[in-house]
Design an enzyme around this catalytic site. Structure first.
Site, PDB file in Angstrom:
ATOM      1  N   ASP A  55     -21.316 -23.316 -41.481  1.00  0.00           N
ATOM      2  CA  ASP A  55     -21.349 -21.845 -41.398  1.00  0.00           C
ATOM      3  C   ASP A  55     -20.035 -21.114 -41.702  1.00  0.00           C
ATOM      4  O   ASP A  55     -18.972 -21.555 -41.271  1.00  0.00           O
ATOM      5  CB  ASP A  55     -21.701 -21.402 -39.970  1.00  0.00           C
ATOM      6  CG  ASP A  55     -22.830 -22.161 -39.347  1.00  0.00           C
ATOM      7  OD1 ASP A  55     -23.433 -23.006 -40.017  1.00  0.00           O
ATOM      8  OD2 ASP A  55     -23.114 -21.900 -38.179  1.00  0.00           O
ATOM      9  N   GLU A 237     -30.054 -18.773 -34.261  1.00  0.00           N
ATOM     10  CA  GLU A 237     -28.625 -19.050 -34.430  1.00  0.00           C
ATOM     11  C   GLU A 237     -27.953 -17.887 -35.175  1.00  0.00           C
ATOM     12  O   GLU A 237     -28.615 -17.080 -35.829  1.00  0.00           O
ATOM     13  CB  GLU A 237     -28.425 -20.345 -35.240  1.00  0.00           C
ATOM     14  CG  GLU A 237     -28.999 -21.574 -34.542  1.00  0.00           C
ATOM     15  CD  GLU A 237     -28.701 -22.894 -35.242  1.00  0.00           C
ATOM     16  OE1 GLU A 237     -28.388 -23.860 -34.538  1.00  0.00           O
ATOM     17  OE2 GLU A 237     -28.790 -22.956 -36.475  1.00  0.00           O
TER      18      GLU A 237
HETATM   19  C1  FRU Z   1     -25.675 -23.144 -37.513  1.00  0.00           C
HETATM   20  C2  FRU Z   1     -25.053 -23.906 -36.356  1.00  0.00           C
HETATM   21  C3  FRU Z   1     -24.578 -22.954 -35.281  1.00  0.00           C
HETATM   22  C4  FRU Z   1     -23.495 -23.753 -34.606  1.00  0.00           C
HETATM   23  C5  FRU Z   1     -22.873 -24.494 -35.758  1.00  0.00           C
HETATM   24  C6  FRU Z   1     -22.360 -25.863 -35.410  1.00  0.00           C
HETATM   25  O1  FRU Z   1     -25.657 -23.821 -38.709  1.00  0.00           O
HETATM   26  O2  FRU Z   1     -25.975 -24.848 -35.852  1.00  0.00           O
HETATM   27  O3  FRU Z   1     -25.595 -22.516 -34.420  1.00  0.00           O
HETATM   28  O4  FRU Z   1     -22.583 -22.943 -33.929  1.00  0.00           O
HETATM   29  O5  FRU Z   1     -23.871 -24.606 -36.752  1.00  0.00           O
HETATM   30  O6  FRU Z   1     -21.634 -26.407 -36.462  1.00  0.00           O
END
Ligand code: FRU
Length: 520
Positions: A55, A237
């Protein structure tokens, strides 16, 4: 004998004078050639120099610089203990890599989050003369997770007094504890003028929570949203929320972005949006059904910049999908970000839609080509050649609603795009587009995008390709599809087929090269 020795000495002297030790020159050249030039390396999208990225995090503009932090694992090309990687850019196109900003600590890995500039030093962590940059993120404690507890995701904070170059973790971390939700994460913080408060969005499994604060340190929960609205095929998320003025009116609406995994329309991870209102405490929306920012399989966890000049809403997404993101066939690094996009709200027919479209500045790296009109008779095909479609933009405007575009290379690999009036669908088939067998879900299905609300009359089709991606914008971002592709050779022909019952015209058809943005 003497002659040979003389020649030999002469050659050595020549090499010394011109500093061209044979091996060296070769090595130098090779190093140059390989920099951001490995197979499938995006030439104009952001990707980390090496290792795993997911992300985008902490998107914030400060003092002429766009910061891009990102979920990063510096030891491998698969997901692992998360850090925040860091890069900066003056125009969101050319990036400079910075040292890792945040490392895991005793509270856990550093998961996704956001960053703000605390201009009035409400946190007291900087000064009015030198306001702190503040990052708010999720701590993920892997031990707690293994033990099956409920308290392993909490929220933490760090600050920087040198414009993001170095970071200090807040000593009172975590700033928000939790012993209720296993999934409790991805804080998006922004300043809200209406309530005069710092506002934090957090996702808790199947819903959004809104928290408020005066100082970025002490937070209070004030509302929840979404348990029974939108898509719930997976965990919520990476929330984001912001006001946008409806184009051509004075009406303002709030847009909420929620990424979900799994549960996206074409499988795996995707980003839905809600249009509604926000009174400073509570977000409300009449919308019951799910709506999608991007219908392709490879645009996830996208969020927008805080603090941008002119309040522009600039969005960047992770150009991958949790279904296969850790298996894509790259060696040195994994994943890239989408082209930065401007978000806007438009009324099309009776429906308000969230539009996403490349930032205007993107044009600066596009080499203008020659545009022409292309007419194709009913049932006929035409072919366009271009040396390298995998670093190019294709644009045209048309009334036609029934055609197929096929990008091909000399190996016979092809990427098929289809606008189908009968089905009211745009279709993307990457099953023969190149390497597709590294994971079973990658190309198992044709990706579908319902286009039922396309207006009558001419629409623009804009397609951006890089070495391992395609981004398709229909009607200036009303309908968008982003997908990874892994052709073994560049595509060099585009075949266009008229699938309708009458002749069609593509107006201002143009293929433009896109400049690479990576220099050593
Ligand atoms: C989304 C996610 C978020 C988390 C991160 C962990 O892709 O699952 O919810 O904070 O990636 O790397």
């Amino acid at each position: 004998m003497k002659n040979r020795l003389e020649w030999w000495l002469l050659l050595v002297a020549f090499c010394m004078i011109y500093n061209v030790g044979m091996g060296q020159i070769e090595l130098g050249k090779k190093g140059e050639k390989e920099f951001y030039n490995e197979p499938y390396r995006p030439q104009w999208h952001f990707s980390p120099k090496e290792k795993w990225m997911n992300d985008p995090n902490g998107l914030v503009y400060y003092k002429g610089v766009y910061h891009l932090f990102y979920q990063y694992y510096p030891e491998d090309i698969v997901w692992g203990p998360m850090h925040w990687g860091h890069a900066v850019s003056k125009e969101l196109l050319h990036w400079e890599h910075k040292p890792i900003a945040l490392y895991p600590d005793g509270h856990g890995y550093i998961f996704s989050g956001s960053a703000v500039v605390d201009t009035h030093n409400t946190s007291g962590l900087g000064s009015l003369e030198n306001p702190p940059m503040i990052a708010v993120y999720t701590y993920h404690d892997p031990k707690g997770e293994k033990e099956g507890r409920n308290d392993y995701q909490t929220q933490g904070m760090a600050y920087s007094l040198d414009q993001g170059d170095s970071w200090t973790k807040y000593k009172g971390n975590p700033i928000i504890k939790n012993d209720v939700y296993k999934d409790f994460r991805d804080p998006k913080v922004f300043w809200n003028d209406k309530s005069n408060k710092w506002t934090m969005l957090l996702v808790a499994g199947d819903h959004l929570q809104i928290w408020l604060s005066d100082n970025l340190i002490d937070w209070q929960k004030v509302s929840e949203f979404g348990r029974d609205q939108g898509a719930h095929g997976g965990v919520w998320e990476c929330p984001d929320m912001f006001p946008l003025q409806v184009e051509g009116s004075t009406e303002e609406k709030w847009v909420l972005l929620i990424s979900i995994n799994p549960g996206a329309p074409n499988g795996g991870s995707g980003t839905q949006y809600f249009i509604g209102d926000f009174d400073g405490k509570t977000f409300t929306s009449d919308q019951k059904e799910s709506r999608w920012l991007d219908w392709g399989m490879d645009d996830y966890a996208g969020v927008t910049y805080n603090n941008t000049p002119n309040n522009k809403r600039i969005f960047i997404g992770w150009m991958s999908n949790w279904l296969y993101g850790q298996q894509v066939p790259t060696q040195k690094w994994r994943s890239a970000m989408t082209v930065p996009r401007i978000l806007s709200l438009k009324k099309i027919g009776d429906t308000l839609s969230l539009i996403n479209y490349p930032i205007p500045r993107f044009e600066a790296i596009v080499d203008s080509g020659v545009s022409k009109d292309i007419a194709i008779d009913k049932g006929k095909k035409t072919q366009v050649d271009f040396a390298n479609f995998n670093q190019a933009q294709v644009t045209f405007t048309t009334n036609a609603k029934d055609f197929q575009l096929v990008f091909k290379n000399r190996l016979g690999e092809h990427l098929d795009l289809n606008l189908d009036d009968n089905k009211q669908m745009f279709l993307l088939d990457r099953s023969q587009s190149g390497r597709a067998d590294f994971q079973k879900d990658f190309a198992a299905k044709v990706q579908r995008m319902p286009i039922g609300n396309l207006p009558n009359g001419p629409i623009e089709v804009r397609i951006l390709l890089d070495r391992s991606s395609v981004e398709i914008f229909i009607n200036k971002g009303q309908y968008v599809m982003t997908a990874q592709i892994f052709p073994k050779e560049n595509y060099d022909t585009l075949s266009i087929e008229n699938c309708s019952e009458s002749s069609i015209i593509f107006r201002d058809f143009e293929v433009d090269g896109i400049q690479g943005v990576w220099r050593k």
